[in-house]
Design an enzyme around this catalytic site. Structure first.
Site, PDB file in Angstrom:
ATOM      1  CB  THR A 188      17.115  72.679  83.083  1.00 31.63           C
ATOM      2  OG1 THR A 188      17.101  73.644  82.026  1.00 31.63           O
ATOM      3  CG2 THR A 188      15.916  72.888  83.961  1.00 31.63           C
ATOM      4  CD  GLU A 333      12.746  71.640  85.047  1.00 35.08           C
ATOM      5  OE1 GLU A 333      13.343  70.696  85.608  1.00 35.08           O
ATOM      6  OE2 GLU A 333      12.877  71.898  83.835  1.00 35.08           O
ATOM      7  CE  LYS A 440       7.552  59.267  70.276  1.00 42.07           C
ATOM      8  NZ  LYS A 440       8.434  60.428  70.420  1.00 42.07           N
ATOM      9  CD1 TRP A 445       5.503  55.297  71.030  1.00 43.29           C
ATOM     10  CD2 TRP A 445       5.484  56.273  73.049  1.00 43.29           C
ATOM     11  NE1 TRP A 445       5.033  56.556  70.854  1.00 43.29           N
ATOM     12  CE2 TRP A 445       5.000  57.187  72.075  1.00 43.29           C
ATOM     13  CE3 TRP A 445       5.559  56.679  74.373  1.00 43.29           C
ATOM     14  CZ2 TRP A 445       4.604  58.473  72.403  1.00 43.29           C
ATOM     15  CZ3 TRP A 445       5.163  57.953  74.705  1.00 43.29           C
ATOM     16  CH2 TRP A 445       4.691  58.859  73.724  1.00 43.29           C
TER      17      TRP A 445
HETATM   18  P1  ADP Z   1      18.931  67.399  83.470  1.00 42.01           P
HETATM   19  O1  ADP Z   1      19.187  65.923  83.386  1.00 42.01           O
HETATM   20  O2  ADP Z   1      18.371  67.962  82.223  1.00 42.01           O
HETATM   21  O3  ADP Z   1      20.020  68.147  84.136  1.00 42.01           O
HETATM   22  P2  ADP Z   1      17.454  67.040  85.795  1.00 42.01           P
HETATM   23  O4  ADP Z   1      18.687  66.743  86.546  1.00 42.01           O
HETATM   24  O5  ADP Z   1      16.467  67.922  86.367  1.00 42.01           O
HETATM   25  O6  ADP Z   1      17.764  67.633  84.437  1.00 42.01           O
HETATM   26  O7  ADP Z   1      16.850  65.668  85.318  1.00 42.01           O
HETATM   27  C1  ADP Z   1      15.524  65.331  85.468  1.00 42.01           C
HETATM   28  C2  ADP Z   1      15.202  64.141  84.640  1.00 42.01           C
HETATM   29  O8  ADP Z   1      16.059  63.048  84.959  1.00 42.01           O
HETATM   30  C3  ADP Z   1      13.827  63.605  84.877  1.00 42.01           C
HETATM   31  O9  ADP Z   1      12.875  64.340  84.168  1.00 42.01           O
HETATM   32  C4  ADP Z   1      13.967  62.182  84.379  1.00 42.01           C
HETATM   33  O10 ADP Z   1      13.880  62.100  82.980  1.00 42.01           O
HETATM   34  C5  ADP Z   1      15.366  61.832  84.776  1.00 42.01           C
HETATM   35  N1  ADP Z   1      15.355  61.079  86.037  1.00 42.01           N
HETATM   36  C6  ADP Z   1      15.625  61.527  87.266  1.00 42.01           C
HETATM   37  N2  ADP Z   1      15.547  60.533  88.160  1.00 42.01           N
HETATM   38  C7  ADP Z   1      15.214  59.416  87.483  1.00 42.01           C
HETATM   39  C8  ADP Z   1      14.967  58.054  87.842  1.00 42.01           C
HETATM   40  N3  ADP Z   1      15.086  57.611  89.078  1.00 42.01           N
HETATM   41  N4  ADP Z   1      14.609  57.202  86.857  1.00 42.01           N
HETATM   42  C9  ADP Z   1      14.489  57.608  85.575  1.00 42.01           C
HETATM   43  N5  ADP Z   1      14.713  58.867  85.183  1.00 42.01           N
HETATM   44  C10 ADP Z   1      15.077  59.764  86.118  1.00 42.01           C
END
Ligand code: ADP
Length: 543
Positions: A188, A333, A440, A445
């Site tokens: 991640t 994940e 917040k 929210w």
């Molecule tokens: P990181 O951004 O930390 O590298 P990931 O690529 O796994 O991790 O990102 C996952 C996160 O991206 C999700 O938990 C969510 O917050 C956000 N995300 C992914 N797809 C969408 C979407 N279509 N709309 C809103 N948020 C999204």
């Protein structure tokens, strides 16, 4: 006593995807824009043969089952061969995002204990700097032919990819082993704390590849030409290298040039029908196509995810360019696919506007994943489309633990995503925010995504980000950061007026600031943490 099924048991191995592609769609092309500057054309059957040779080479280098092999590479055929050669021979493919900070790259390689690194030529300087701090790395392979190998290097054991392949005869049978064996690791991005490794198994990867291709998911088939803009180091390009083999489609791999002009050129020349990427990528492409009065001749569908896709972007792609947008949500994940925005048959007669509202949501889960929302006490919340709560998931391709972390991340058998969402009675999920990005204000929210989506609909706005700014009375109030479109003029007051009737008045940003650039993370998402830091001393006019 129960009667057991009497069917063959064939382990769900990643290598089986590739052998299927080679056997049944062997002549289908894999086209790559190489770091060397030229275009390269190969086929699934050639990729399969070279992956076997690579597996032989890895064994010759002394790698043992379960050991990690790192990659720092763009989307290209050699990276594809590494995916299969590594995972297919019971090793673990660890894709590293080269856009991370160098210390983070080193941290991740050391945590995974990578034994060998495969590196694209233009990423080599990064590894040359880091190599003294990478004690587990025994060899670095440059993904080029001998003629492109650097003359000098600080790396002790620098090998040439094509020489490794040429030295092998390909007489290799893909080994059969337990389908639960790890296949790949992806970290991640670790915007808070150290990155954490998600370890995918052969089984989870194959099941995800099946589900991702379904008509109600990405809807890709053998007749498509697929261009994953999403990098192969970002959650395995959302599984497209695997689904691509499963359906045996043509793949177009764009290398490291992801600007609008380069992408448009590839889309047209290679007759791309399907693509996938984060919203920021499409911003660049849309700008290029608009500014030059171009249109797409073959491009039909794209999956947009990784961050909320602004409704205005969906409208532009669909109405102006005829490209259907499939909005998707997922995370590292989750391998990554969780939900996709597709209609049900009962929605066919809805007014177009109502259909749009549904498709703007993050969508329905695909079989293999389940989801729920819970409150702060862990109580399960109703699916009414209004109540928002912490989104939790479980499924065949959802992690059960992080690499080398003993403490279980699960809550009551579910994985807490860190997203806040609503789910409606039809199972359509909508992300209101990442829990750490929610603004917040007093006890209430405010969704940063809602504020951004409205702003992105303004014709003068190129990109917008809403963040929490400190307010002595409300704790936090929304601050909107805007990048204008080239040549466009718009004032703070005009932007604020644009919110009229689109959101409740109390959610209106307290201020709008204009900037030349919004920072992005290594995966192309708005870097909220950095933005909050940048504007931490901003004085709201409402204070
Ligand atoms: P990181 O951004 O930390 O590298 P990931 O690529 O796994 O991790 O990102 C996952 C996160 O991206 C999700 O938990 C969510 O917050 C956000 N995300 C992914 N797809 C969408 C979407 N279509 N709309 C809103 N948020 C999204």
């Amino acid at each position: 006593m129960s009667l057991m099924g009497q069917m063959m048991h064939m382990p769900l191995l990643i290598s089986s995807l590739l052998t299927h592609a080679a056997r049944h769609n062997g002549d289908v092309e894999i086209v790559s824009k190489r770091v060397e500057g030229d275009m390269h054309r190969t086929t699934w059957s050639e990729v399969e043969l070279r992956s076997r040779k690579l597996a032989q080479a890895l064994a010759r280098l002394g790698l043992k089952a379960g050991e990690r092999v790192g990659t720092l590479a763009w989307n290209g055929y050699r990276h594809l061969e590494i995916y299969y050669g590594v995972s297919g021979s019971e090793l673990i493919c660890h894709t590293v995002n080269p856009r991370l900070f160098p210390q983070q790259v080193a941290w991740i390689i050391n945590d995974a204990e990578d034994k060998v690194l495969f590196v694209d030529l233009n990423i080599l300087p990064l590894i040359e700097k880091l190599i003294p701090s990478l004690p587990t790395v025994k060899a670095v392979v440059v993904m080029v032919a001998r003629s492109h190998m650097p003359a000098e290097t600080a790396i002790p054991n620098l090998l040439c990819y094509e020489e490794l392949i040429e030295a092998e005869d390909g007489h290799y049978t893909w080994p059969q082993f337990d389908e639960n064996t790890a296949a790949s690791i992806c970290y991640t991005s670790g915007t808070t704390g150290n990155p954490k490794g998600a370890v995918y198994s052969n089984r989870s990867t194959v099941l995800h590849a099946y589900a991702a291709a379904l008509p109600d998911a990405m809807s890709v088939s053998t007749v498509d030409t697929v261009l994953p803009v999403v990098p192969m180091f970002h959650v395995n390009a959302w599984g497209l290298p695997y689904s691509g083999a499963l359906i045996g489609c043509k793949l177009v791999l764009p290398g490291h040039h992801l600007d609008g002009a380069s992408l448009y050129d590839l889309f047209e020349k290679e007759k791309v029908t399907f693509s996938a990427g984060v919203p920021t990528i499409w911003l660049g492409l849309i700008n290029h196509v608009k500014q030059n009065n171009l249109k797409f001749s073959t491009f039909k569908r794209t999956v947009v995810g990784g961050a909320a896709c602004p409704p205005a972007m969906i409208r532009t792609l669909e109405d102006e360019f005829g490209v259907q947008v499939i909005h998707a949500w997922g995370m590292t994940e989750m391998s990554p696919l969780g939900t996709l925005g597709r209609l049900k048959s009962k929605h066919a007669d809805l007014p177009v506007e109502a259909q749009h509202r549904l498709l703007e949501k993050q969508g329905k889960v695909i079989y293999g994943v389940d989801m729920r929302i819970v409150d702060a006490e862990g109580q399960v919340l109703p699916w009414d489309g209004k109540t928002s709560g912490d989104l939790e998931v479980r499924g065949h391709w959802v992690i059960s633990s992080y690499f080398k972390v003993d403490k279980s991340p699960l809550h009551d058998g579910w994985f807490p995503t860190g997203d806040v969402a609503t789910i409606d009675a039809d199972g359509y999920m909508q992300v209101t925010d990442r829990s750490k990005d929610v603004i917040k204000s007093g006890g209430e929210w405010i969704s940063s995504i809602d504020l951004e989506n409205v702003a992105m609909g303004h014709p003068a706005v190129h990109e917008a980000a809403a963040i929490a700014a400190f307010h002595p009375k409300w704790d936090e109030r929304p601050l909107l950061v805007v990048v204008k479109k080239p040549g466009a003029e718009v004032t703070r007051e005009e932007i604020l007026a644009f919110y009229d009737g689109k959101i409740p008045k109390w959610q209106l940003p307290d201020d709008v600031v204009f900037t030349d650039e919004i920072p992005h993370t290594a995966t192309g998402k708005i870097y909220k943490l950095k933005l909050r830091e940048q504007f931490k001393d901003h004085n709201l006019p409402t204070v």
